[in-house]
Structures are given as structure tokens and as C-alpha cells.
Design a protein around this motif. Structure first.
Motif, PDB file in Angstrom:
ATOM      1  N   ASP A  49       4.442  -7.310  -3.846  1.00 35.02           N
ATOM      2  CA  ASP A  49       3.183  -6.478  -3.816  1.00 35.02           C
ATOM      3  C   ASP A  49       3.054  -6.160  -2.349  1.00 35.02           C
ATOM      4  O   ASP A  49       3.389  -6.740  -1.272  1.00 35.02           O
ATOM      5  N   GLY A  50       2.854  -5.145  -2.145  1.00 36.26           N
ATOM      6  CA  GLY A  50       2.654  -4.450  -0.715  1.00 36.26           C
ATOM      7  C   GLY A  50       4.019  -4.203   0.137  1.00 36.26           C
ATOM      8  O   GLY A  50       4.063  -3.893   1.135  1.00 36.26           O
ATOM      9  N   SER A 108       4.712  -3.899  -7.232  1.00 33.37           N
ATOM     10  CA  SER A 108       3.721  -3.201  -8.392  1.00 33.37           C
ATOM     11  C   SER A 108       2.725  -2.446  -7.830  1.00 33.37           C
ATOM     12  O   SER A 108       2.266  -1.318  -8.610  1.00 33.37           O
ATOM     13  N   ASP A 109       2.018  -2.863  -6.508  1.00 34.85           N
ATOM     14  CA  ASP A 109       0.912  -1.870  -6.297  1.00 34.85           C
ATOM     15  C   ASP A 109       1.170  -0.659  -5.293  1.00 34.85           C
ATOM     16  O   ASP A 109       0.403  -0.109  -4.720  1.00 34.85           O
ATOM     17  N   VAL A 110       2.529  -0.378  -5.087  1.00 25.90           N
ATOM     18  CA  VAL A 110       2.996   0.546  -4.219  1.00 25.90           C
ATOM     19  C   VAL A 110       2.969   1.955  -4.445  1.00 25.90           C
ATOM     20  O   VAL A 110       3.601   2.187  -5.559  1.00 25.90           O
ATOM     21  N   THR A 111       2.266   2.897  -3.803  1.00 26.40           N
ATOM     22  CA  THR A 111       2.444   4.140  -4.337  1.00 26.40           C
ATOM     23  C   THR A 111       2.862   5.391  -3.224  1.00 26.40           C
ATOM     24  O   THR A 111       3.109   6.528  -3.586  1.00 26.40           O
TER      25      THR A 111
END
Ligand SMILES: NC(=O)c1ccc[n+]([C@@H]2O[C@H](COP(=O)([O-])OP(=O)(O)OC[C@H]3O[C@@H](n4cnc5c(N)ncnc54)[C@H](OP(=O)(O)O)[C@@H]3O)[C@@H](O)[C@H]2O)c1
Length: 345
Positions: A49-50, A108-111
Motif C-alpha cells: 500500500d502506498g 492497492s490504494d495507489v492512483t
């Protein structure tokens, strides 16, 4: 490959046929010459994550890699270095401070980044770029690869660039100031000449005969050939003297500094770490900060054509020890690049 960058022969697709959880990396377990390096299979990192996982297409062997591999440190740093880097060998055995590559996967949280995007990154002292993959935090030292540069060129922007940027910022360099750059042909020096000239400073470079044209081409208005002339004997005064190679001292340069003059001991030994003062003249030293915003600014400056990569030689990944041996000479121009032989689709 173009622009006079000759691709070294050999390992073109190092990643092609191995299981996805494995990668190749150069490992340094004990201090010594280039022969201590070993090519090994290592677990491939994943993007948590991140984070993003970057597939590395090019990296450099910097003077920093040479110092960590060999423990050849500036005067007075032998014990401190061992405590900081590792007692019998580097605690971080995969060297390599900077890279250019493409995003392989994202947490998973990376846009902010998408798979396939070309990037540069500068893990700096955290190292780990002499491998096929490196995971990097998205709010860390990562920026878009300038579209006008090859991966081999883009990989060179950060080590010298961020050091030069850090010291020019700390010195408060201003347009119109006279700046002397000692060691103007190295990775730090070539970036320092370009960035200072871009700020409007009047730059004099100190270099050897074979690098005079290079230093002029980077924006120096004057060049001193140290094989023929002692910079201290030319009778010129400067606002900033940046020693990128440890060839001087504050005591020696003090008479050449104007009022409010700053001496930058970028490659200084332990005694240079003291913040010396003489009236309004002062010295600045210490490790350069590694800031994500500087990586983004270096990417922007390179995309604008302000900061041009200076490449001495490109080696293939399998030639990593040869690349180290070249850096060990202390004579490299700009950066020594290691390419994975990636050819963009
Ligand atoms: N403070 C920090 O945070 C920080 C960060 C990065 C690097 N550094 C240090 O800064 C130093 C420079 O790094 P770098 O990567 O730029 O090194 P580099 O690229 O390996 O420097 C090699 C260059 O130095 C030139 N040179 C050697 N002796 C010279 C002299 N007496 N006068 C003028 N030029 C000379 C050489 O040119 P010729 O062949 O023409 O002599 C060569 O082009 C290293 O000691 C490194 O450890 C410090």
C-alpha cells in the motif's frame, strides 16, 4: 539506442524467463574492489500500500556506490562509516542510488501512477537500484521520466543533481554571483555548473585539459585547467566556492571569498564538517538532503532542456563490476550508466 550512447553487448532481456517472484540483483556482502560483487537471485519486491514497483531499465554506478562498496571514505570517516554503513560489509547489500524504469505494478490504494508509466526514482542512501526491480513509496523520491530523454539518460539526473541543488540552496546562491566549481566534470560538478548557470550565476569551472570543452558546454563562462594553473593563483574572487572533489579547504579558499562568501565542502573530510567562520565568510558541509520535491524539480528541469545528462560510458547489467572499476578511477565524466538493454515498444 541513439545520441552516441553505445549499448554494451549482452543481457538484453534479463527478466524474460524467470519465475515472477525472483529477480537478479548485484550483491555486495563485504568491502573491497569490484570483485566482491556477486550476481544473485533475490526475492522480487512487491508494491505494498502506498508504493509502486518499478521495473528498472537503467541505473548508475555513482561515487556513493563506490564509497559504500569499498569503504573508501573522506578523511576521518573510517570508523563512523563502518558504524553507519555496516561493520564488515554494507548492511544494504544491493547498491545503486538512482534509476529510470517503468511502473510494473501499484499498491492497492495507489492512483497517482499507472502500470507502464516511465519514471525516475532516487532511493539515494536507501539504495537497492542495482537490481531488476525496486519498490518506491508514491510520496517518495519518484517523478515522471522526461520524455525527451532515453532511460539511460534519465537514470543520471538525481545523484549529482540533488547534491548540487541541495548545496546551492543552502548557500542561497543568487543571480549575478560568481561561483567557482572545483571538480566541474564529475556527476556533482556537471550538475552544479548547469544549475548555477541556470540561476544566473557566473560560473568558473576547475577541471583538467580533456574536460575543458565539456565544462564550457554546460554553461561555465570560464574554465581553469588544474593541470596547468592553480585556481588560488589567478587573483579572482568568488561569492561561492564549491569543492566537489575534496581538493581544497576553507582555510585555503578563504582569501578568495568575497564578503558573505560561502565555501561548500561537498566531499569534505571530518574536519570540514565544522561550520568554519571567518568574519562574514563561512563554510557549509554535511550530507545532502534527499527530497522528493528535488527529484520532481530535476525531472522538470531536464524535460525543459535546462539540465542535460552527462554520460561517460554505458555498461550492460552483467558488466556491473566493470562499471564499478571505471568509477574507482576517480576520472569519470558525469555519470557511469548500467543499462538493462530495454527497448521501448
Ligand atoms: N555531501 C554529500 O552529500 C555528497 C553527495 C554526493 C557526492 N558527494 C561526494 O562528492 C564527491 C564528488 O562526487 P561525484 O559523484 O561528482 O564524483 P565523480 O563523478 O567520481 O568525480 C570524478 C571527476 O572529478 C574530477 N576531479 C578529480 N580530481 C580533481 C581535481 N583535483 N580538480 C578538479 N577535478 C577533479 C575528475 O576530472 P579529471 O579526470 O579531469 O581530474 C572527474 O571528472 C565524492 O567525493 C562524493 O563522495 C558528497
Amino acid at each position: 539506442m541513439s545520441r552516441g550512447i553505445t549499448q554494451a553487448p549482452g543481457d538484453r532481456t534479463v527478466t524474460a524467463t524467470r519465475p515472477s517472484e525472483i529477480m537478479k540483483a548485484w550483491i555486495c556482502r563485504r568491502y573491497g574492489g569490484p570483485e566482491v560483487l556477486a550476481l544473485e537471485d533475490r526475492p522480487r519486491p512487491s508494491a505494498k500500500d502506498g508504493e509502486v514497483l518499478i521495473r528498472i531499465h537503467a541505473t548508475t554506478v555513482s561515487s556513493g556506490d563506490m564509497r559504500v562498496r569499498s569503504l573508501k571514505l573522506p578523511r576521518g570517516f573510517a570508523l563512523i562509516g563502518r558504524l553507519a554503513i555496516g561493520i564488515t560489509g554494507p548492511r544494504k547489500p544491493i547498491l545503486g542510488t538512482e534509476l529510470a524504469g517503468t511502473i510494473e505494478s501499484v499498491g492497492s490504494d495507489v492512483t497517482a501512477w499507472k502500470v507502464g508509466e516511465p519514471v525516475i526514482a532516487f532511493p539515494g542512501g536507501s539504495m537497492g537500484c542495482h537490481a531488476e526491480y525496486r519498490a518506491v513509496a508514491v510520496n517518495g523520491p519518484i517523478a515522471p521520466k522526461p520524455a525527451n530523454l532515453l532511460f539511460e539518460e534519465a537514470a543520471t539526473l538525481c545523484f549529482g543533481g540533488s547534491t548540487a541543488m541541495h548545496f546551492l540552496r543552502r548557500a542561497g546562491a543568487r543571480a549575478g554571483e560568481k561561483v567557482l566549481v572545483i571538480g566541474a566534470s564529475g556527476a556533482v560538478g556537471t550538475a552544479m555548473v548547469q544549475l548555477a548557470a541556470h540561476m544566473g550565476a557566473r560560473v568558473t569551472g576547475v577541471t583538467s585539459t580533456r574536460n575543458i570543452e565539456l565544462v564550457q558546454s554546460l554553461g561555465a563562462e570560464a574554465v581553469i585547467d588544474y593541470t596547468e594553473t592553480d585556481f588560488a593563483a589567478i587573483g579572482e574572487m568568488f561569492d561561492i566556492i564549491a569543492d566537489t572533489v575534496g581538493a581544497s579547504s576553507f582555510a585555503r579558499c578563504r582569501p578568495l571569498l568575497n564578503e558573505d562568501g560561502r565555501y561548500l565542502a561537498i566531499a569534505g573530510g571530518l574536519t570540514d564538517m565544522v561550520p568554519w567562520r571567518a568574519g562574514t565568510k563561512r563554510s557549509l558541509a554535511g550530507p545532502a538532503a534527499e527530497r522528493p520535491e528535488d527529484v520532481r524539480e530535476l525531472s522538470r528541469l531536464a524535460a525543459a532542456g535546462v539540465l542535460k545528462p552527462v554520460i561517460d560510458k554505458v555498461y550492460s547489467f552483467s558488466q556491473m563490476p566493470d562499471a564499478h572499476a571505471h568509477v574507482d578511477t576517480g576520472r569519470k565524466k558525469g555519470s557511469v550508466v548500467v543499462s538493462m538493454g530495454y527497448v521501448p515498444p
